[in-house]
Design a protein around this motif. Sequence first.
Motif, PDB file in Angstrom:
ATOM      1  N   GLU A  12       0.854  -1.182   0.000  1.00 45.70           N
ATOM      2  CA  GLU A  12       0.000   0.000   0.000  1.00 45.70           C
ATOM      3  C   GLU A  12       0.897   1.241   0.000  1.00 45.70           C
ATOM      4  O   GLU A  12       1.846   1.324   0.766  1.00 45.70           O
ATOM      5  N   ALA A  13       0.572   2.184  -0.843  1.00 48.04           N
ATOM      6  CA  ALA A  13       1.413   3.369  -0.943  1.00 48.04           C
ATOM      7  C   ALA A  13       1.187   4.281   0.246  1.00 48.04           C
ATOM      8  O   ALA A  13       0.123   4.284   0.849  1.00 48.04           O
ATOM      9  N   ASP A  14       2.179   5.060   0.567  1.00 45.09           N
ATOM     10  CA  ASP A  14       2.010   6.067   1.601  1.00 45.09           C
ATOM     11  C   ASP A  14       1.823   7.407   0.891  1.00 45.09           C
ATOM     12  O   ASP A  14       2.744   7.977   0.344  1.00 45.09           O
ATOM     13  N   TRP A  15       0.594   7.874   0.903  1.00 44.31           N
ATOM     14  CA  TRP A  15       0.261   9.034   0.090  1.00 44.31           C
ATOM     15  C   TRP A  15       0.476  10.359   0.815  1.00 44.31           C
ATOM     16  O   TRP A  15       0.404  11.413   0.210  1.00 44.31           O
ATOM     17  N   ASP A  16       0.666  10.271   2.120  1.00 48.90           N
ATOM     18  CA  ASP A  16       0.518  11.466   2.933  1.00 48.90           C
ATOM     19  C   ASP A  16       1.209  12.711   2.386  1.00 48.90           C
ATOM     20  O   ASP A  16       0.606  13.773   2.300  1.00 48.90           O
ATOM     21  N   ASP A  17       2.475  12.565   1.984  1.00 51.29           N
ATOM     22  CA  ASP A  17       3.181  13.768   1.538  1.00 51.29           C
ATOM     23  C   ASP A  17       2.624  14.309   0.226  1.00 51.29           C
ATOM     24  O   ASP A  17       2.632  15.504  -0.032  1.00 51.29           O
ATOM     25  N   LEU A  18       2.087  13.400  -0.591  1.00 50.36           N
ATOM     26  CA  LEU A  18       1.556  13.847  -1.877  1.00 50.36           C
ATOM     27  C   LEU A  18       0.279  14.670  -1.725  1.00 50.36           C
ATOM     28  O   LEU A  18      -0.061  15.489  -2.559  1.00 50.36           O
ATOM     29  N   TRP A  19      -0.453  14.428  -0.644  1.00 52.69           N
ATOM     30  CA  TRP A  19      -1.735  15.115  -0.473  1.00 52.69           C
ATOM     31  C   TRP A  19      -1.571  16.591  -0.135  1.00 52.69           C
ATOM     32  O   TRP A  19      -2.502  17.370  -0.281  1.00 52.69           O
ATOM     33  N   ASP A  20      -0.385  16.966   0.342  1.00 50.49           N
ATOM     34  CA  ASP A  20      -0.222  18.321   0.843  1.00 50.49           C
ATOM     35  C   ASP A  20      -0.531  19.401  -0.182  1.00 50.49           C
ATOM     36  O   ASP A  20      -0.918  20.500   0.160  1.00 50.49           O
ATOM     37  N   GLN A  21      -0.336  19.075  -1.450  1.00 49.52           N
ATOM     38  CA  GLN A  21      -0.515  20.105  -2.477  1.00 49.52           C
ATOM     39  C   GLN A  21      -1.975  20.439  -2.750  1.00 49.52           C
ATOM     40  O   GLN A  21      -2.291  21.397  -3.418  1.00 49.52           O
ATOM     41  N   PHE A  22      -2.855  19.576  -2.281  1.00 44.95           N
ATOM     42  CA  PHE A  22      -4.262  19.743  -2.605  1.00 44.95           C
ATOM     43  C   PHE A  22      -5.015  20.217  -1.377  1.00 44.95           C
ATOM     44  O   PHE A  22      -4.979  19.579  -0.328  1.00 44.95           O
ATOM     45  N   ASP A  23      -5.710  21.344  -1.519  1.00 44.79           N
ATOM     46  CA  ASP A  23      -6.453  21.894  -0.391  1.00 44.79           C
ATOM     47  C   ASP A  23      -7.902  21.414  -0.495  1.00 44.79           C
ATOM     48  O   ASP A  23      -8.739  22.043  -1.136  1.00 44.79           O
ATOM     49  N   GLU A  24      -8.142  20.285   0.145  1.00 44.80           N
ATOM     50  CA  GLU A  24      -9.455  19.647   0.017  1.00 44.80           C
ATOM     51  C   GLU A  24     -10.591  20.530   0.507  1.00 44.80           C
ATOM     52  O   GLU A  24     -11.635  20.645  -0.126  1.00 44.80           O
ATOM     53  N   ARG A  25     -10.342  21.177   1.646  1.00 45.75           N
ATOM     54  CA  ARG A  25     -11.432  21.956   2.202  1.00 45.75           C
ATOM     55  C   ARG A  25     -11.823  23.103   1.268  1.00 45.75           C
ATOM     56  O   ARG A  25     -13.000  23.376   1.043  1.00 45.75           O
ATOM     57  N   ARG A  26     -10.821  23.742   0.700  1.00 45.53           N
ATOM     58  CA  ARG A  26     -11.118  24.844  -0.216  1.00 45.53           C
ATOM     59  C   ARG A  26     -11.885  24.344  -1.445  1.00 45.53           C
ATOM     60  O   ARG A  26     -12.858  24.939  -1.892  1.00 45.53           O
ATOM     61  N   ILE A  81      -6.880   4.800 -15.529  1.00 36.69           N
ATOM     62  CA  ILE A  81      -8.261   4.896 -15.048  1.00 36.69           C
ATOM     63  C   ILE A  81      -8.898   6.142 -15.654  1.00 36.69           C
ATOM     64  O   ILE A  81      -8.354   7.243 -15.517  1.00 36.69           O
ATOM     65  N   ILE A  82     -10.000   5.952 -16.351  1.00 37.63           N
ATOM     66  CA  ILE A  82     -10.627   7.053 -17.089  1.00 37.63           C
ATOM     67  C   ILE A  82     -11.986   7.375 -16.476  1.00 37.63           C
ATOM     68  O   ILE A  82     -12.848   6.506 -16.365  1.00 37.63           O
ATOM     69  N   ILE A  83     -12.140   8.608 -16.054  1.00 33.59           N
ATOM     70  CA  ILE A  83     -13.393   9.044 -15.423  1.00 33.59           C
ATOM     71  C   ILE A  83     -13.898  10.272 -16.170  1.00 33.59           C
ATOM     72  O   ILE A  83     -13.255  11.322 -16.153  1.00 33.59           O
ATOM     73  N   THR A  84     -15.022  10.144 -16.862  1.00 30.73           N
ATOM     74  CA  THR A  84     -15.583  11.323 -17.516  1.00 30.73           C
ATOM     75  C   THR A  84     -16.672  11.894 -16.617  1.00 30.73           C
ATOM     76  O   THR A  84     -17.326  11.165 -15.880  1.00 30.73           O
ATOM     77  N   PHE A  85     -16.851  13.194 -16.695  1.00 30.73           N
ATOM     78  CA  PHE A  85     -17.908  13.787 -15.870  1.00 30.73           C
ATOM     79  C   PHE A  85     -18.471  15.047 -16.503  1.00 30.73           C
ATOM     80  O   PHE A  85     -17.787  15.776 -17.201  1.00 30.73           O
ATOM     81  N   HIS A  86     -19.764  15.242 -16.245  1.00 26.45           N
ATOM     82  CA  HIS A  86     -20.422  16.482 -16.660  1.00 26.45           C
ATOM     83  C   HIS A  86     -21.195  17.007 -15.453  1.00 26.45           C
ATOM     84  O   HIS A  86     -22.130  16.357 -14.986  1.00 26.45           O
ATOM     85  N   ASN A  87     -20.788  18.157 -14.948  1.00 26.35           N
ATOM     86  CA  ASN A  87     -21.424  18.760 -13.766  1.00 26.35           C
ATOM     87  C   ASN A  87     -21.559  17.799 -12.598  1.00 26.35           C
ATOM     88  O   ASN A  87     -22.602  17.745 -11.951  1.00 26.35           O
ATOM     89  N   GLU A  88     -20.521  17.034 -12.317  1.00 32.03           N
ATOM     90  CA  GLU A  88     -20.551  16.150 -11.152  1.00 32.03           C
ATOM     91  C   GLU A  88     -20.396  16.971  -9.872  1.00 32.03           C
ATOM     92  O   GLU A  88     -19.720  18.012  -9.882  1.00 32.03           O
ATOM     93  N   ALA A  89     -21.009  16.498  -8.778  1.00 34.61           N
ATOM     94  CA  ALA A  89     -20.815  17.165  -7.478  1.00 34.61           C
ATOM     95  C   ALA A  89     -19.362  16.987  -7.050  1.00 34.61           C
ATOM     96  O   ALA A  89     -18.789  15.914  -7.219  1.00 34.61           O
ATOM     97  N   ARG A  90     -18.787  18.026  -6.473  1.00 35.12           N
ATOM     98  CA  ARG A  90     -17.383  17.934  -6.067  1.00 35.12           C
ATOM     99  C   ARG A  90     -17.166  16.834  -5.037  1.00 35.12           C
ATOM    100  O   ARG A  90     -16.153  16.138  -5.062  1.00 35.12           O
TER     101      ARG A  90
END
Length: 518
Positions: A12-26, A81-90
């Motif tokens: 299992e990868a350790d993602w923790d450091d990679l997540w820092d760049q993304f501000d989920e709450r914002r 992995i391909i995910i298409t979306f049109h007006n999906e909820a965040r």
Amino acid sequence: IGEKKSVCPILEADWDDLWDQFDERRYLNAKKWRVGDDPYKLHAFNQRESERISSNRAIPDTRHLRCTLLMYCRDLPPTSIIITFHNEARSTLLRTIRSVLNRTPMNLIKEIILVDDFSNDPGDCEELIKLPKVKCLRNDQRQGLVRSRIRGADVAQGTTLTFLDSHCEVNRDWLQPLLHRVKEDYTRVVCPVIDIINLDTFSYIESATELRGGFDWSLHFQWEQLSPEQKAQRLDPSEPIRTPIIAGGLFVMDKSWFNFLGKYDMDMDIWGGENFEMSFRVWMCGGSLEIVPCSRVGHVFRKKHPYVFPDGNANTYIKNTKRTAEVWMDEYKQYFYAARPFALERPFGDIESRLDLRRKLRCQSFKWYLENVYPELRVPKDSSIQKGTIRQRQKCLESQRRKNQEVSNLKLRPCVKIKGEDAKSQIWAFTYTQQIIQEELCLSVITFFPGAPVVLVLCKNGDDKQQWTKTGSRIEHMASHLCLDTDLFGDGTENDREVVVNPCESSLMSQHWDMESH
Ligand code: UDP
Ligand code: MN
């Protein structure tokens, strides 16, 4: 139960450091549901509830215990992995991606390709590419899911393509069993079992495994129970289930095989019917389709589409399915037209390149498909279509439709001819499935009391509320045994009678109907 098949450690990868760049709450806060708004309005699911749930939430492991004993080697090739979306909820879009990142060994993800199908808000791509592995393309006009998926597939760098909807949650070890099956045989197109994410509560619900995809002649997908014989043959509940058709949104396919088989039909719009075209093509041109019970992915099933169909929902579905029938169903397309008589007159574009593809690939006939893949689909004895006006003396049964509405009114009005032709709103067909149909709408009765109004609703095969029999000049509603009748309760004038059902009475002239063919 059983021994472990092969022993490979799962990293299992350790993602923790990679997540820092993304501000989920914002990201999430910028587009939140607001108190006072209808939480179903934008997405046809409970947006408020979705936002209350963490993007990282745990879900129950719904696999059979046997699946948990299988181990998969790490030498599986990484997938796109391909995910298409049109007006999906965040909230749902992010949860889809996070569930993938949380529950997939890192070495199996080549990339996650998002395709924003011209959503109103262009911001999703810009934000989400900050997530690990994520790339994002944005269409500069609405393409629909078929052309969007092709766009994603064309840039994919993995050797396999994994398609997901934009409101999924993948479950534990979902990907390995799928990639494993494709690695063993690249002609297999494989699907997970699709668990249900409840659209009101967002609870994650296990769905039955002993199901496969099926359909009726109107080309509507439905889940089908395996037959008792098929169940008896399944000694191992982790064994894949061969399926005549896939649901369409979630599957893994070898990329070269996808390209070789002609990707998708590029001229299919928005949504619908592409899973028929893909399924017939895969089976008839040398591949197979299967559902892998040890792979589980949750999906929010909705009751309606929250987005706009520029040409109307029904028109689009008919165009896409008609293209499928014309290219793949040979003489059996007559049964599609018998079930959907109004599809006959519909435009469906040019299919020459798809017919060429079928010839070039030397695919089997639809007869072969029926005999070898889906013998359970009964071929109707009668495919005749009776079409014309339904008259009571000088008056005709008329639909009063509002554009793009799924339900409309029914009236008895003076018969109208336009340039010698019966008015479209007064033309009906009796199908062999005993429906009385106009375009995609069927005569139906919601409640069974005398005087209950007859309504026009979306046709649904196998619904006995939509079935009628014509005996002599009477039209009897099969479920209630009441007869088609009219009364004056409308606006009270003779010119505007309400259409109802009443106890059958052969002496009543208002139950006397003539079908005049078109
Ligand atoms: N979708 C898209 N463009 C469209 C319509 C749909 O990219 O014009 C996406 C949609 O956001 C979803 C997927 O295609 O990720 C399947 O659509 P939907 O979930 O509405 O179909 P359903 O699951 O109800 O069959
Ligand atoms: Mn969906």
